[in-house]
Design a protein around this motif. Sequence first.
Motif, PDB file in Angstrom:
ATOM      1  N   SER A 177      -8.106  10.273  -5.233  1.00 41.01           N
ATOM      2  CA  SER A 177      -7.957  11.169  -4.090  1.00 41.01           C
ATOM      3  C   SER A 177      -9.125  10.930  -3.153  1.00 41.01           C
ATOM      4  CB  SER A 177      -7.920  12.638  -4.516  1.00 41.01           C
ATOM      5  OG  SER A 177      -9.147  13.002  -5.107  1.00 41.01           O
ATOM      6  N   ILE A 178      -8.863  11.076  -1.882  1.00 38.95           N
ATOM      7  CA  ILE A 178      -9.908  10.825  -0.894  1.00 38.95           C
ATOM      8  C   ILE A 178     -10.532  12.170  -0.523  1.00 38.95           C
ATOM      9  CG2 ILE A 178     -10.411   9.942   1.403  1.00 38.95           C
ATOM     10  CD1 ILE A 178      -8.044   8.047   1.045  1.00 38.95           C
ATOM     11  N   PRO A 179     -11.780  12.390  -0.895  1.00 42.50           N
ATOM     12  CA  PRO A 179     -12.426  13.657  -0.568  1.00 42.50           C
ATOM     13  C   PRO A 179     -12.816  13.722   0.915  1.00 42.50           C
ATOM     14  CG  PRO A 179     -13.957  12.227  -1.698  1.00 42.50           C
ATOM     15  CD  PRO A 179     -12.626  11.512  -1.684  1.00 42.50           C
ATOM     16  N   LEU A 180     -13.119  14.905   1.367  1.00 43.74           N
ATOM     17  CA  LEU A 180     -13.504  15.082   2.764  1.00 43.74           C
ATOM     18  C   LEU A 180     -14.827  14.401   3.078  1.00 43.74           C
ATOM     19  CD1 LEU A 180     -12.478  18.800   3.312  1.00 43.74           C
ATOM     20  CD2 LEU A 180     -11.277  16.744   4.058  1.00 43.74           C
ATOM     21  N   SER A 181     -15.669  14.201   2.056  1.00 40.08           N
ATOM     22  CA  SER A 181     -16.961  13.551   2.302  1.00 40.08           C
ATOM     23  C   SER A 181     -16.795  12.080   2.649  1.00 40.08           C
ATOM     24  CB  SER A 181     -17.859  13.686   1.071  1.00 40.08           C
ATOM     25  OG  SER A 181     -17.294  12.972  -0.019  1.00 40.08           O
ATOM     26  N   GLY A 182     -15.639  11.487   2.288  1.00 44.26           N
ATOM     27  CA  GLY A 182     -15.385  10.101   2.629  1.00 44.26           C
ATOM     28  C   GLY A 182     -15.808   9.109   1.567  1.00 44.26           C
ATOM     29  N   LYS A 183     -16.511   9.560   0.496  1.00 44.57           N
ATOM     30  CA  LYS A 183     -16.937   8.659  -0.569  1.00 44.57           C
ATOM     31  C   LYS A 183     -15.816   8.558  -1.594  1.00 44.57           C
ATOM     32  CE  LYS A 183     -20.958   7.563  -3.247  1.00 44.57           C
ATOM     33  NZ  LYS A 183     -22.298   7.968  -3.616  1.00 44.57           N
TER      34      LYS A 183
ATOM     35  N   THR B 113       0.838  -1.189   0.000  1.00 42.80           N
ATOM     36  CA  THR B 113       0.000   0.000   0.000  1.00 42.80           C
ATOM     37  C   THR B 113       0.871   1.236   0.000  1.00 42.80           C
ATOM     38  OG1 THR B 113      -1.643  -1.190   1.301  1.00 42.80           O
ATOM     39  CG2 THR B 113      -1.855   1.195   1.224  1.00 42.80           C
ATOM     40  N   GLU B 114       0.507   2.206  -0.829  1.00 39.63           N
ATOM     41  CA  GLU B 114       1.218   3.478  -0.886  1.00 39.63           C
ATOM     42  C   GLU B 114       0.199   4.605  -0.806  1.00 39.63           C
ATOM     43  OE1 GLU B 114       4.504   4.229  -1.062  1.00 39.63           O
ATOM     44  OE2 GLU B 114       4.978   2.105  -0.878  1.00 39.63           O
ATOM     45  N   VAL B 115       0.519   5.635  -0.059  1.00 39.33           N
ATOM     46  CA  VAL B 115      -0.303   6.837   0.042  1.00 39.33           C
ATOM     47  C   VAL B 115       0.615   8.014  -0.208  1.00 39.33           C
ATOM     48  CG1 VAL B 115      -1.807   8.221   1.513  1.00 39.33           C
ATOM     49  CG2 VAL B 115      -1.786   5.739   1.764  1.00 39.33           C
ATOM     50  N   ASN B 116       0.233   8.920  -1.151  1.00 34.78           N
ATOM     51  CA  ASN B 116       1.091  10.070  -1.411  1.00 34.78           C
ATOM     52  C   ASN B 116       0.521  11.321  -0.760  1.00 34.78           C
ATOM     53  OD1 ASN B 116      -0.940  10.991  -3.061  1.00 34.78           O
ATOM     54  ND2 ASN B 116       0.216  10.879  -4.951  1.00 34.78           N
ATOM     55  N   ALA B 117       1.159  12.450  -1.009  1.00 35.91           N
ATOM     56  CA  ALA B 117       0.783  13.708  -0.350  1.00 35.91           C
ATOM     57  C   ALA B 117      -0.591  14.203  -0.783  1.00 35.91           C
ATOM     58  CB  ALA B 117       1.836  14.770  -0.622  1.00 35.91           C
ATOM     59  N   ASN B 118      -1.060  13.803  -1.963  1.00 45.11           N
ATOM     60  CA  ASN B 118      -2.376  14.237  -2.447  1.00 45.11           C
ATOM     61  C   ASN B 118      -3.489  13.295  -2.018  1.00 45.11           C
ATOM     62  OD1 ASN B 118      -1.109  16.341  -3.792  1.00 45.11           O
ATOM     63  ND2 ASN B 118      -0.798  15.117  -5.623  1.00 45.11           N
ATOM     64  N   ASN B 119      -3.234  12.454  -1.044  1.00 45.35           N
ATOM     65  CA  ASN B 119      -4.194  11.473  -0.523  1.00 45.35           C
ATOM     66  C   ASN B 119      -4.610  10.447  -1.564  1.00 45.35           C
ATOM     67  OD1 ASN B 119      -4.197  12.492   2.064  1.00 45.35           O
ATOM     68  ND2 ASN B 119      -5.875  13.876   1.661  1.00 45.35           N
TER      69      ASN B 119
ATOM     70  N   VAL C 233      -4.367   6.734  -2.953  1.00 43.95           N
ATOM     71  CA  VAL C 233      -4.066   5.445  -2.346  1.00 43.95           C
ATOM     72  C   VAL C 233      -3.940   4.402  -3.457  1.00 43.95           C
ATOM     73  CG1 VAL C 233      -4.882   3.657  -0.768  1.00 43.95           C
ATOM     74  CG2 VAL C 233      -5.356   6.057  -0.286  1.00 43.95           C
ATOM     75  N   VAL C 234      -2.861   3.590  -3.395  1.00 44.75           N
ATOM     76  CA  VAL C 234      -2.661   2.490  -4.341  1.00 44.75           C
ATOM     77  C   VAL C 234      -2.412   1.223  -3.526  1.00 44.75           C
ATOM     78  CG1 VAL C 234      -1.248   1.554  -6.195  1.00 44.75           C
ATOM     79  CG2 VAL C 234      -1.632   4.016  -6.059  1.00 44.75           C
ATOM     80  N   ILE C 235      -3.155   0.160  -3.810  1.00 40.76           N
ATOM     81  CA  ILE C 235      -2.957  -1.134  -3.171  1.00 40.76           C
ATOM     82  C   ILE C 235      -2.638  -2.133  -4.280  1.00 40.76           C
ATOM     83  CG2 ILE C 235      -3.956  -2.946  -1.744  1.00 40.76           C
ATOM     84  CD1 ILE C 235      -5.860  -0.808  -0.619  1.00 40.76           C
ATOM     85  N   LEU C 236      -1.454  -2.767  -4.203  1.00 38.16           N
ATOM     86  CA  LEU C 236      -0.990  -3.697  -5.228  1.00 38.16           C
ATOM     87  C   LEU C 236      -0.887  -5.101  -4.646  1.00 38.16           C
ATOM     88  CD1 LEU C 236       0.324  -4.318  -8.019  1.00 38.16           C
ATOM     89  CD2 LEU C 236       2.517  -3.767  -6.950  1.00 38.16           C
ATOM     90  N   ASP C 237      -1.455  -6.072  -5.363  1.00 35.99           N
ATOM     91  CA  ASP C 237      -1.304  -7.484  -5.016  1.00 35.99           C
ATOM     92  C   ASP C 237      -0.080  -7.973  -5.782  1.00 35.99           C
ATOM     93  OD1 ASP C 237      -1.411 -10.194  -4.627  1.00 35.99           O
ATOM     94  OD2 ASP C 237      -3.502 -10.423  -5.228  1.00 35.99           O
ATOM     95  N   SER C 238       1.024  -8.229  -5.088  1.00 37.08           N
ATOM     96  CA  SER C 238       2.284  -8.564  -5.750  1.00 37.08           C
ATOM     97  C   SER C 238       2.287  -9.966  -6.353  1.00 37.08           C
ATOM     98  CB  SER C 238       3.449  -8.413  -4.774  1.00 37.08           C
ATOM     99  OG  SER C 238       3.290  -9.289  -3.690  1.00 37.08           O
ATOM    100  N   GLU C 239       1.345 -10.820  -5.990  1.00 35.79           N
ATOM    101  CA  GLU C 239       1.290 -12.164  -6.577  1.00 35.79           C
ATOM    102  C   GLU C 239       0.568 -12.169  -7.918  1.00 35.79           C
ATOM    103  OE1 GLU C 239      -0.183 -15.151  -3.956  1.00 35.79           O
ATOM    104  OE2 GLU C 239       1.359 -14.775  -2.442  1.00 35.79           O
ATOM    105  N   THR C 240      -0.542 -11.455  -8.027  1.00 29.69           N
ATOM    106  CA  THR C 240      -1.334 -11.483  -9.252  1.00 29.69           C
ATOM    107  C   THR C 240      -1.115 -10.263 -10.135  1.00 29.69           C
ATOM    108  OG1 THR C 240      -3.223 -10.401  -8.203  1.00 29.69           O
ATOM    109  CG2 THR C 240      -3.141 -12.816  -8.113  1.00 29.69           C
ATOM    110  N   GLY C 241      -0.629  -9.160  -9.587  1.00 24.55           N
ATOM    111  CA  GLY C 241      -0.453  -7.935 -10.363  1.00 24.55           C
ATOM    112  C   GLY C 241      -1.696  -7.073 -10.393  1.00 24.55           C
ATOM    113  N   ASN C 242      -2.749  -7.469  -9.701  1.00 26.05           N
ATOM    114  CA  ASN C 242      -3.961  -6.655  -9.630  1.00 26.05           C
ATOM    115  C   ASN C 242      -3.737  -5.488  -8.691  1.00 26.05           C
ATOM    116  OD1 ASN C 242      -5.279  -8.489 -11.296  1.00 26.05           O
ATOM    117  ND2 ASN C 242      -6.094  -9.651  -9.579  1.00 26.05           N
ATOM    118  N   TYR C 243      -4.415  -4.384  -8.988  1.00 23.57           N
ATOM    119  CA  TYR C 243      -4.290  -3.215  -8.124  1.00 23.57           C
ATOM    120  C   TYR C 243      -5.617  -2.484  -8.058  1.00 23.57           C
ATOM    121  CZ  TYR C 243      -3.940  -0.589 -12.497  1.00 23.57           C
ATOM    122  OH  TYR C 243      -4.188  -0.071 -13.730  1.00 23.57           O
TER     123      TYR C 243
END
Length: 91
Positions: free
Chosen positions: A62-68, A39-45, A47-57
């Motif tokens: 960006s994560i808005p303040l509303s949470g959606k 999992t990586e999170v940058n300064a602009n919020n 988010v990237v989640i990578l499955d290193s076995e299958t290559g799916n991500y």
Amino acid sequence: MKITLDAKSLLLGFLGAGLMFTAISFKNGQDQTGRRYHTEVNANNMVVILDSETGNYIVAPSIPLSGKVQWIKGEFNKTFNTAIDNKKEPK
């Protein structure tokens, strides 16, 4: 009270201190190589989640303040080979 140090006491002291430093700084051999998901999170919020076995991500641009969050799914090899970005167009 007079305290004197001889060579034997100094040697035992240094060996004991070295043993303590070695025991405290011992690390497990599997730092991050054994993990499947990265999992990586940058300064602009973004988010990237990578499955290193299958290559799916999944990506949250960006994560808005509303949470959606609008997650984008993809396969790393397919995206890399076709060089086509799979970002969804804004509605």
